[in-house]
Design a protein around this motif. Structure first.
Motif, PDB file in Angstrom:
ATOM      1  N   THR A  75      56.954  71.880  25.639  1.00  0.00           N
ATOM      2  CA  THR A  75      55.834  71.948  24.717  1.00  0.00           C
ATOM      3  C   THR A  75      55.028  70.668  24.855  1.00  0.00           C
ATOM      4  O   THR A  75      55.592  69.576  24.830  1.00  0.00           O
ATOM      5  CB  THR A  75      56.326  72.094  23.263  1.00  0.00           C
ATOM      6  N   SER A  76      53.712  70.800  25.024  1.00  0.00           N
ATOM      7  CA  SER A  76      52.850  69.630  25.198  1.00  0.00           C
ATOM      8  C   SER A  76      51.901  69.482  24.024  1.00  0.00           C
ATOM      9  O   SER A  76      51.400  70.472  23.490  1.00  0.00           O
ATOM     10  CB  SER A  76      52.013  69.764  26.471  1.00  0.00           C
ATOM     11  N   ARG A  77      51.662  68.250  23.639  1.00  0.00           N
ATOM     12  CA  ARG A  77      50.662  67.928  22.621  1.00  0.00           C
ATOM     13  C   ARG A  77      49.848  66.761  23.136  1.00  0.00           C
ATOM     14  O   ARG A  77      50.376  65.820  23.688  1.00  0.00           O
ATOM     15  CB  ARG A  77      51.306  67.539  21.286  1.00  0.00           C
ATOM     16  N   GLN A  78      48.545  66.863  22.946  1.00  0.00           N
ATOM     17  CA  GLN A  78      47.639  65.817  23.413  1.00  0.00           C
ATOM     18  C   GLN A  78      46.627  65.509  22.321  1.00  0.00           C
ATOM     19  O   GLN A  78      46.160  66.407  21.631  1.00  0.00           O
ATOM     20  CB  GLN A  78      46.926  66.281  24.681  1.00  0.00           C
ATOM     21  N   ARG A  79      46.310  64.254  22.180  1.00  0.00           N
ATOM     22  CA  ARG A  79      45.289  63.846  21.215  1.00  0.00           C
ATOM     23  C   ARG A  79      44.218  63.102  21.990  1.00  0.00           C
ATOM     24  O   ARG A  79      44.476  62.098  22.643  1.00  0.00           O
ATOM     25  CB  ARG A  79      45.896  62.952  20.142  1.00  0.00           C
ATOM     26  N   ARG A  80      43.010  63.605  21.897  1.00  0.00           N
ATOM     27  CA  ARG A  80      41.891  62.994  22.605  1.00  0.00           C
ATOM     28  C   ARG A  80      41.111  62.078  21.684  1.00  0.00           C
ATOM     29  O   ARG A  80      41.172  62.187  20.471  1.00  0.00           O
ATOM     30  CB  ARG A  80      40.969  64.073  23.167  1.00  0.00           C
ATOM     31  N   GLU A  81      40.350  61.211  22.298  1.00  0.00           N
ATOM     32  CA  GLU A  81      39.512  60.280  21.539  1.00  0.00           C
ATOM     33  C   GLU A  81      38.482  61.054  20.732  1.00  0.00           C
ATOM     34  O   GLU A  81      37.880  62.001  21.213  1.00  0.00           O
ATOM     35  CB  GLU A  81      38.810  59.328  22.504  1.00  0.00           C
ATOM     36  N   SER A 116      46.403  60.013  23.970  1.00  0.00           N
ATOM     37  CA  SER A 116      47.832  59.988  24.257  1.00  0.00           C
ATOM     38  C   SER A 116      48.366  61.411  24.300  1.00  0.00           C
ATOM     39  O   SER A 116      47.736  62.336  23.787  1.00  0.00           O
ATOM     40  CB  SER A 116      48.573  59.190  23.175  1.00  0.00           C
ATOM     41  N   SER A 117      49.540  61.578  24.907  1.00  0.00           N
ATOM     42  CA  SER A 117      50.144  62.907  24.970  1.00  0.00           C
ATOM     43  C   SER A 117      51.661  62.787  24.986  1.00  0.00           C
ATOM     44  O   SER A 117      52.216  61.739  25.290  1.00  0.00           O
ATOM     45  CB  SER A 117      49.673  63.668  26.215  1.00  0.00           C
ATOM     46  N   ILE A 118      52.315  63.904  24.649  1.00  0.00           N
ATOM     47  CA  ILE A 118      53.776  63.960  24.644  1.00  0.00           C
ATOM     48  C   ILE A 118      54.205  65.344  25.107  1.00  0.00           C
ATOM     49  O   ILE A 118      53.509  66.333  24.860  1.00  0.00           O
ATOM     50  CB  ILE A 118      54.337  63.639  23.236  1.00  0.00           C
ATOM     51  N   GLN A 119      55.327  65.396  25.820  1.00  0.00           N
ATOM     52  CA  GLN A 119      55.921  66.663  26.236  1.00  0.00           C
ATOM     53  C   GLN A 119      57.366  66.673  25.766  1.00  0.00           C
ATOM     54  O   GLN A 119      58.107  65.717  26.000  1.00  0.00           O
ATOM     55  CB  GLN A 119      55.862  66.830  27.754  1.00  0.00           C
ATOM     56  N   ILE A 120      57.748  67.766  25.091  1.00  0.00           N
ATOM     57  CA  ILE A 120      59.085  67.904  24.537  1.00  0.00           C
ATOM     58  C   ILE A 120      59.770  69.083  25.217  1.00  0.00           C
ATOM     59  O   ILE A 120      59.200  70.167  25.325  1.00  0.00           O
ATOM     60  CB  ILE A 120      59.018  68.114  23.016  1.00  0.00           C
ATOM     61  N   TYR A 171      55.741  61.277  28.262  1.00  0.00           N
ATOM     62  CA  TYR A 171      54.729  60.817  27.311  1.00  0.00           C
ATOM     63  C   TYR A 171      53.786  59.853  28.017  1.00  0.00           C
ATOM     64  O   TYR A 171      54.110  59.298  29.068  1.00  0.00           O
ATOM     65  CB  TYR A 171      55.372  60.140  26.087  1.00  0.00           C
ATOM     66  N   SER A 172      52.605  59.707  27.432  1.00  0.00           N
ATOM     67  CA  SER A 172      51.658  58.719  27.943  1.00  0.00           C
ATOM     68  C   SER A 172      50.840  58.190  26.776  1.00  0.00           C
ATOM     69  O   SER A 172      50.611  58.893  25.794  1.00  0.00           O
ATOM     70  CB  SER A 172      50.737  59.324  29.008  1.00  0.00           C
ATOM     71  N   GLY A 173      50.427  56.950  26.890  1.00  0.00           N
ATOM     72  CA  GLY A 173      49.610  56.351  25.847  1.00  0.00           C
ATOM     73  C   GLY A 173      50.437  55.847  24.678  1.00  0.00           C
ATOM     74  O   GLY A 173      51.606  55.489  24.813  1.00  0.00           O
ATOM     75  N   ASN A 174      49.812  55.863  23.508  1.00  0.00           N
ATOM     76  CA  ASN A 174      50.400  55.318  22.289  1.00  0.00           C
ATOM     77  C   ASN A 174      51.160  56.400  21.532  1.00  0.00           C
ATOM     78  O   ASN A 174      50.593  57.127  20.726  1.00  0.00           O
ATOM     79  CB  ASN A 174      49.295  54.707  21.420  1.00  0.00           C
ATOM     80  N   VAL A 175      52.456  56.515  21.807  1.00  0.00           N
ATOM     81  CA  VAL A 175      53.316  57.492  21.147  1.00  0.00           C
ATOM     82  C   VAL A 175      54.454  56.730  20.475  1.00  0.00           C
ATOM     83  O   VAL A 175      55.026  55.818  21.070  1.00  0.00           O
ATOM     84  CB  VAL A 175      53.894  58.513  22.154  1.00  0.00           C
ATOM     85  N   ALA A 176      54.770  57.085  19.243  1.00  0.00           N
ATOM     86  CA  ALA A 176      55.865  56.440  18.516  1.00  0.00           C
ATOM     87  C   ALA A 176      56.728  57.491  17.841  1.00  0.00           C
ATOM     88  O   ALA A 176      56.226  58.514  17.380  1.00  0.00           O
ATOM     89  CB  ALA A 176      55.311  55.473  17.477  1.00  0.00           C
ATOM     90  N   ILE A 177      58.027  57.243  17.801  1.00  0.00           N
ATOM     91  CA  ILE A 177      58.965  58.113  17.116  1.00  0.00           C
ATOM     92  C   ILE A 177      59.708  57.270  16.088  1.00  0.00           C
ATOM     93  O   ILE A 177      60.278  56.239  16.421  1.00  0.00           O
ATOM     94  CB  ILE A 177      59.965  58.759  18.094  1.00  0.00           C
ATOM     95  N   LYS A 178      59.677  57.732  14.828  1.00  0.00           N
ATOM     96  CA  LYS A 178      60.426  57.055  13.764  1.00  0.00           C
ATOM     97  C   LYS A 178      61.602  57.939  13.366  1.00  0.00           C
ATOM     98  O   LYS A 178      61.447  59.135  13.125  1.00  0.00           O
ATOM     99  CB  LYS A 178      59.547  56.786  12.548  1.00  0.00           C
ATOM    100  N   ARG A 179      62.758  57.321  13.310  1.00  0.00           N
ATOM    101  CA  ARG A 179      63.985  58.016  12.933  1.00  0.00           C
ATOM    102  C   ARG A 179      64.646  57.226  11.812  1.00  0.00           C
ATOM    103  O   ARG A 179      65.082  56.102  12.019  1.00  0.00           O
ATOM    104  CB  ARG A 179      64.913  58.103  14.140  1.00  0.00           C
ATOM    105  N   THR A 208      64.419  65.623  12.026  1.00  0.00           N
ATOM    106  CA  THR A 208      63.785  64.758  11.037  1.00  0.00           C
ATOM    107  C   THR A 208      62.958  63.635  11.654  1.00  0.00           C
ATOM    108  O   THR A 208      62.390  62.823  10.933  1.00  0.00           O
ATOM    109  CB  THR A 208      64.854  64.138  10.111  1.00  0.00           C
ATOM    110  N   ASP A 209      62.882  63.570  12.983  1.00  0.00           N
ATOM    111  CA  ASP A 209      62.076  62.536  13.647  1.00  0.00           C
ATOM    112  C   ASP A 209      60.595  62.731  13.335  1.00  0.00           C
ATOM    113  O   ASP A 209      60.100  63.853  13.338  1.00  0.00           O
ATOM    114  CB  ASP A 209      62.269  62.571  15.162  1.00  0.00           C
ATOM    115  N   MET A 210      59.903  61.640  13.065  1.00  0.00           N
ATOM    116  CA  MET A 210      58.461  61.664  12.847  1.00  0.00           C
ATOM    117  C   MET A 210      57.792  61.149  14.116  1.00  0.00           C
ATOM    118  O   MET A 210      58.018  60.004  14.507  1.00  0.00           O
ATOM    119  CB  MET A 210      58.085  60.789  11.660  1.00  0.00           C
ATOM    120  N   ILE A 211      56.964  61.992  14.729  1.00  0.00           N
ATOM    121  CA  ILE A 211      56.298  61.636  15.984  1.00  0.00           C
ATOM    122  C   ILE A 211      54.832  61.373  15.696  1.00  0.00           C
ATOM    123  O   ILE A 211      54.147  62.216  15.117  1.00  0.00           O
ATOM    124  CB  ILE A 211      56.449  62.751  17.031  1.00  0.00           C
ATOM    125  N   THR A 212      54.355  60.201  16.112  1.00  0.00           N
ATOM    126  CA  THR A 212      52.950  59.831  15.962  1.00  0.00           C
ATOM    127  C   THR A 212      52.332  59.746  17.345  1.00  0.00           C
ATOM    128  O   THR A 212      52.852  59.044  18.215  1.00  0.00           O
ATOM    129  CB  THR A 212      52.811  58.474  15.244  1.00  0.00           C
TER     130      THR A 212
END
Length: 85
Positions: free
Chosen positions: A73-79, A60-64, A27-35, A51-55
């Motif tokens: 699996t990659s997800r990225q959010r751009r400005e 920022s980006s995340i790889q699962i 992961y990179s940037g502002n990523v949060a997981i709520k459980r 049931t984890d909520m990923i923000t």
């Protein structure tokens, strides 16, 4: 009766191994997981629950990792850029 119990144990073991097992690969940037309403401390390799909520924050980006088939699996959010008229 013993055959039924043996069958149920075998069935449960097959179902348990067929369930995908996901973990945080990177992961990179502002990523949060709520459980369960609590924010989880991010570390590469932690197991993820269904049931984890990923923000994912902006830029920022995340790889699962799915360990069953070794697929990432990659997800990225751009400005968001403002539109100019």
């Amino acid at each position: 009766m013993n055959r039924l119990i043996t069958f149920m144990i075998l069935l449960l073991s097959v179902v348990a191994t067929a369930t995908a097992q996901y973990s945080l690969y990177d992961y990179s940037g502002n990523v949060a997981i709520k459980r369960g309403g609590t924010t989880v401390t991010l570390e590469k390799g932690i197991k993820l629950n269904a049931t984890d909520m990923i923000t994912i924050g902006e830029n920022s980006s995340i790889q699962i990792l799915n360990s069953i088939n070794s697929q990432i699996t990659s997800r990225q959010r751009r400005e968001r850029l403002p539109l100019r008229a």
